[in-house]
Write a protein that holds these residues in place. Structure first.
Motif, PDB file in Angstrom:
ATOM      1  N   VAL A  87      33.651  30.782  23.871  1.00  0.00           N
ATOM      2  CA  VAL A  87      34.450  30.809  25.101  1.00  0.00           C
ATOM      3  C   VAL A  87      34.407  29.411  25.703  1.00  0.00           C
ATOM      4  CG1 VAL A  87      34.707  31.797  27.407  1.00  0.00           C
ATOM      5  CG2 VAL A  87      33.958  33.256  25.511  1.00  0.00           C
ATOM      6  N   VAL A  88      35.591  28.775  25.805  1.00  0.00           N
ATOM      7  CA  VAL A  88      35.656  27.408  26.332  1.00  0.00           C
ATOM      8  C   VAL A  88      36.455  27.317  27.627  1.00  0.00           C
ATOM      9  CG1 VAL A  88      35.321  26.332  24.072  1.00  0.00           C
ATOM     10  CG2 VAL A  88      37.655  26.777  24.901  1.00  0.00           C
ATOM     11  N   ALA A  89      37.208  28.373  27.961  1.00  0.00           N
ATOM     12  CA  ALA A  89      37.986  28.400  29.206  1.00  0.00           C
ATOM     13  C   ALA A  89      38.095  29.853  29.648  1.00  0.00           C
ATOM     14  CB  ALA A  89      39.367  27.794  28.990  1.00  0.00           C
ATOM     15  N   TYR A  90      38.216  30.038  30.959  1.00  0.00           N
ATOM     16  CA  TYR A  90      38.179  31.410  31.461  1.00  0.00           C
ATOM     17  C   TYR A  90      38.734  31.477  32.882  1.00  0.00           C
ATOM     18  CZ  TYR A  90      36.144  35.586  33.568  1.00  0.00           C
ATOM     19  OH  TYR A  90      35.969  36.763  34.243  1.00  0.00           O
ATOM     20  N   THR A  91      39.353  32.599  33.211  1.00  0.00           N
ATOM     21  CA  THR A  91      39.620  32.993  34.598  1.00  0.00           C
ATOM     22  C   THR A  91      39.478  34.499  34.682  1.00  0.00           C
ATOM     23  OG1 THR A  91      42.002  33.482  34.433  1.00  0.00           O
ATOM     24  CG2 THR A  91      41.403  31.182  34.880  1.00  0.00           C
ATOM     25  N   ARG A  92      39.353  34.987  35.898  1.00  0.00           N
ATOM     26  CA  ARG A  92      39.482  36.420  36.114  1.00  0.00           C
ATOM     27  C   ARG A  92      40.587  36.606  37.136  1.00  0.00           C
ATOM     28  NH1 ARG A  92      34.005  38.277  39.453  1.00  0.00           N
ATOM     29  NH2 ARG A  92      34.558  37.235  41.386  1.00  0.00           N
ATOM     30  N   ILE A  93      41.389  37.655  36.927  1.00  0.00           N
ATOM     31  CA  ILE A  93      42.537  37.888  37.799  1.00  0.00           C
ATOM     32  C   ILE A  93      42.460  39.285  38.405  1.00  0.00           C
ATOM     33  CG2 ILE A  93      44.004  36.219  36.590  1.00  0.00           C
ATOM     34  CD1 ILE A  93      45.369  38.551  35.158  1.00  0.00           C
ATOM     35  N   PHE A  94      43.059  39.392  39.595  1.00  0.00           N
ATOM     36  CA  PHE A  94      43.074  40.658  40.325  1.00  0.00           C
ATOM     37  C   PHE A  94      44.477  40.952  40.821  1.00  0.00           C
ATOM     38  CE2 PHE A  94      38.786  38.981  40.892  1.00  0.00           C
ATOM     39  CZ  PHE A  94      38.014  40.080  40.559  1.00  0.00           C
ATOM     40  N   ASP A  95      44.796  42.225  40.888  1.00  0.00           N
ATOM     41  CA  ASP A  95      46.061  42.675  41.445  1.00  0.00           C
ATOM     42  C   ASP A  95      46.062  42.449  42.957  1.00  0.00           C
ATOM     43  OD1 ASP A  95      48.585  43.796  41.602  1.00  0.00           O
ATOM     44  OD2 ASP A  95      47.982  45.766  40.854  1.00  0.00           O
ATOM     45  N   ALA A  96      47.245  42.429  43.527  1.00  0.00           N
ATOM     46  CA  ALA A  96      47.390  42.304  44.981  1.00  0.00           C
ATOM     47  C   ALA A  96      46.625  43.426  45.668  1.00  0.00           C
ATOM     48  CB  ALA A  96      48.865  42.361  45.360  1.00  0.00           C
ATOM     49  N   GLY A  97      45.952  43.067  46.770  1.00  0.00           N
ATOM     50  CA  GLY A  97      45.250  44.054  47.561  1.00  0.00           C
ATOM     51  C   GLY A  97      43.803  44.264  47.182  1.00  0.00           C
ATOM     52  N   TYR A  98      43.369  43.710  46.069  1.00  0.00           N
ATOM     53  CA  TYR A  98      41.967  43.890  45.692  1.00  0.00           C
ATOM     54  C   TYR A  98      41.089  42.824  46.345  1.00  0.00           C
ATOM     55  CZ  TYR A  98      37.596  44.384  43.276  1.00  0.00           C
ATOM     56  OH  TYR A  98      36.253  44.545  43.022  1.00  0.00           O
ATOM     57  N   TYR A  99      41.382  41.593  46.048  1.00  0.00           N
ATOM     58  CA  TYR A  99      40.577  40.480  46.540  1.00  0.00           C
ATOM     59  C   TYR A  99      41.228  39.864  47.771  1.00  0.00           C
ATOM     60  CZ  TYR A  99      37.002  36.929  45.714  1.00  0.00           C
ATOM     61  OH  TYR A  99      35.901  36.108  45.804  1.00  0.00           O
ATOM     62  N   PHE A 100      42.524  39.610  47.663  1.00  0.00           N
ATOM     63  CA  PHE A 100      43.363  39.117  48.762  1.00  0.00           C
ATOM     64  C   PHE A 100      44.556  40.059  48.885  1.00  0.00           C
ATOM     65  CE2 PHE A 100      41.618  34.997  47.061  1.00  0.00           C
ATOM     66  CZ  PHE A 100      40.884  34.634  48.171  1.00  0.00           C
ATOM     67  N   LYS A 101      45.373  39.821  49.885  1.00  0.00           N
ATOM     68  CA  LYS A 101      46.618  40.581  50.026  1.00  0.00           C
ATOM     69  C   LYS A 101      47.514  40.335  48.805  1.00  0.00           C
ATOM     70  CE  LYS A 101      49.920  39.060  52.650  1.00  0.00           C
ATOM     71  NZ  LYS A 101      50.741  38.573  53.753  1.00  0.00           N
ATOM     72  N   GLU A 102      47.472  39.115  48.294  1.00  0.00           N
ATOM     73  CA  GLU A 102      48.254  38.723  47.125  1.00  0.00           C
ATOM     74  C   GLU A 102      47.420  38.910  45.855  1.00  0.00           C
ATOM     75  OE1 GLU A 102      48.975  36.260  50.751  1.00  0.00           O
ATOM     76  OE2 GLU A 102      47.216  36.571  49.495  1.00  0.00           O
ATOM     77  N   ALA A 103      48.082  38.886  44.710  1.00  0.00           N
ATOM     78  CA  ALA A 103      47.351  38.813  43.437  1.00  0.00           C
ATOM     79  C   ALA A 103      46.540  37.516  43.458  1.00  0.00           C
ATOM     80  CB  ALA A 103      48.328  38.818  42.267  1.00  0.00           C
ATOM     81  N   SER A 104      45.472  37.460  42.659  1.00  0.00           N
ATOM     82  CA  SER A 104      44.637  36.269  42.734  1.00  0.00           C
ATOM     83  C   SER A 104      44.039  35.895  41.374  1.00  0.00           C
ATOM     84  CB  SER A 104      43.513  36.458  43.753  1.00  0.00           C
ATOM     85  OG  SER A 104      42.669  37.517  43.370  1.00  0.00           O
ATOM     86  N   ILE A 105      43.694  34.623  41.295  1.00  0.00           N
ATOM     87  CA  ILE A 105      43.019  34.054  40.134  1.00  0.00           C
ATOM     88  C   ILE A 105      41.725  33.432  40.643  1.00  0.00           C
ATOM     89  CG2 ILE A 105      43.122  32.336  38.272  1.00  0.00           C
ATOM     90  CD1 ILE A 105      46.208  32.438  38.570  1.00  0.00           C
ATOM     91  N   GLY A 106      40.626  33.709  39.950  1.00  0.00           N
ATOM     92  CA  GLY A 106      39.355  33.140  40.367  1.00  0.00           C
ATOM     93  C   GLY A 106      38.481  32.798  39.178  1.00  0.00           C
ATOM     94  N   ARG A 107      37.332  32.218  39.485  1.00  0.00           N
ATOM     95  CA  ARG A 107      36.354  31.809  38.477  1.00  0.00           C
ATOM     96  C   ARG A 107      37.005  30.952  37.380  1.00  0.00           C
ATOM     97  NH1 ARG A 107      33.335  34.002  41.964  1.00  0.00           N
ATOM     98  NH2 ARG A 107      31.441  35.147  41.436  1.00  0.00           N
ATOM     99  N   VAL A 108      37.904  30.068  37.803  1.00  0.00           N
ATOM    100  CA  VAL A 108      38.597  29.184  36.851  1.00  0.00           C
ATOM    101  C   VAL A 108      37.581  28.176  36.318  1.00  0.00           C
ATOM    102  CG1 VAL A 108      40.485  27.531  36.550  1.00  0.00           C
ATOM    103  CG2 VAL A 108      40.728  29.455  38.166  1.00  0.00           C
ATOM    104  N   VAL A 109      37.418  28.164  34.993  1.00  0.00           N
ATOM    105  CA  VAL A 109      36.388  27.304  34.429  1.00  0.00           C
ATOM    106  C   VAL A 109      36.771  26.860  33.015  1.00  0.00           C
ATOM    107  CG1 VAL A 109      35.038  29.293  33.608  1.00  0.00           C
ATOM    108  CG2 VAL A 109      33.890  27.122  34.010  1.00  0.00           C
ATOM    109  N   VAL A 110      36.476  25.602  32.729  1.00  0.00           N
ATOM    110  CA  VAL A 110      36.650  25.042  31.383  1.00  0.00           C
ATOM    111  C   VAL A 110      35.367  24.281  31.051  1.00  0.00           C
ATOM    112  CG1 VAL A 110      37.983  23.443  29.929  1.00  0.00           C
ATOM    113  CG2 VAL A 110      39.156  24.825  31.661  1.00  0.00           C
ATOM    114  N   HIS A 111      34.875  24.480  29.845  1.00  0.00           N
ATOM    115  CA  HIS A 111      33.667  23.774  29.410  1.00  0.00           C
ATOM    116  C   HIS A 111      33.901  22.270  29.517  1.00  0.00           C
ATOM    117  CE1 HIS A 111      30.422  22.327  26.873  1.00  0.00           C
ATOM    118  NE2 HIS A 111      29.837  23.503  27.081  1.00  0.00           N
TER     119      HIS A 111
END
Length: 146
Positions: A56-80
């Motif tokens: 694993v050299v790159a990664y994000t986690r995504i959420f649907d709207a209303g879970y983390y924020f009102k909007e859909a979201s991308i988090g834990r953005v990471v690249v080795h």
């Protein structure tokens, strides 16, 4: 780099280990930030995983709207660190935006961006919104892509 999208239950133990190893290497060790990475939200996220040679050299986690924020979201953005020169940050973010569109049918996306990466996220269509704030001692700003 190959990119796959999986729910938490679809992850193999090897994939999960690789994700957590990468997140710890960058967010805890490289950025010298002691924080609770395992926040209980991984089980509700979709995981966008970039692999190269089985690692694993790159990664994000995504959420649907209303879970983390009102909007859909991308988090834990990471690249080795050794893989950043190949543009994998841009690739994993584009794949994450596509996954949000395809899986959640959402077009508005919010991120909590580390301030030093504003230019990078801006180049991907995200615009700063609101005031700067500290998260785990690191300056952040919310950004929106519509």
């Amino acid at each position: 780099m190959e990119i796959i999208v999986k729910s938490f239950n679809e992850l193999t133990t090897t994939e999960l280990y690789g994700i957590l190893k990468l997140r710890t290497e960058v967010f805890v060790v490289e950025q010298d930030c002691v924080y609770q990475d395992l926040d209980g939200k991984d089980k509700d996220a979709l995981h966008v995983i970039g692999t190269k040679g089985g690692a694993v050299v790159a990664y994000t986690r995504i959420f649907d709207a209303g879970y983390y924020f009102k909007e859909a979201s991308i988090g834990r953005v990471v690249v080795h660190s050794s893989e950043r020169k190949y543009g994998y940050g841009r690739d994993i973010m584009r794949a994450s935006v596509r996954a949000i569109h395809d899986r959640f049918k959402e077009t508005t996306i919010r991120i909590s961006a580390q301030k030093y990466l504003i230019t990078f996220y801006y180049s991907l269509g995200f615009k700063p919104t609101g005031a700067e704030y500290l998260e785990d001692g690191i300056p952040h700003i919310n950004m929106i892509k519509e």
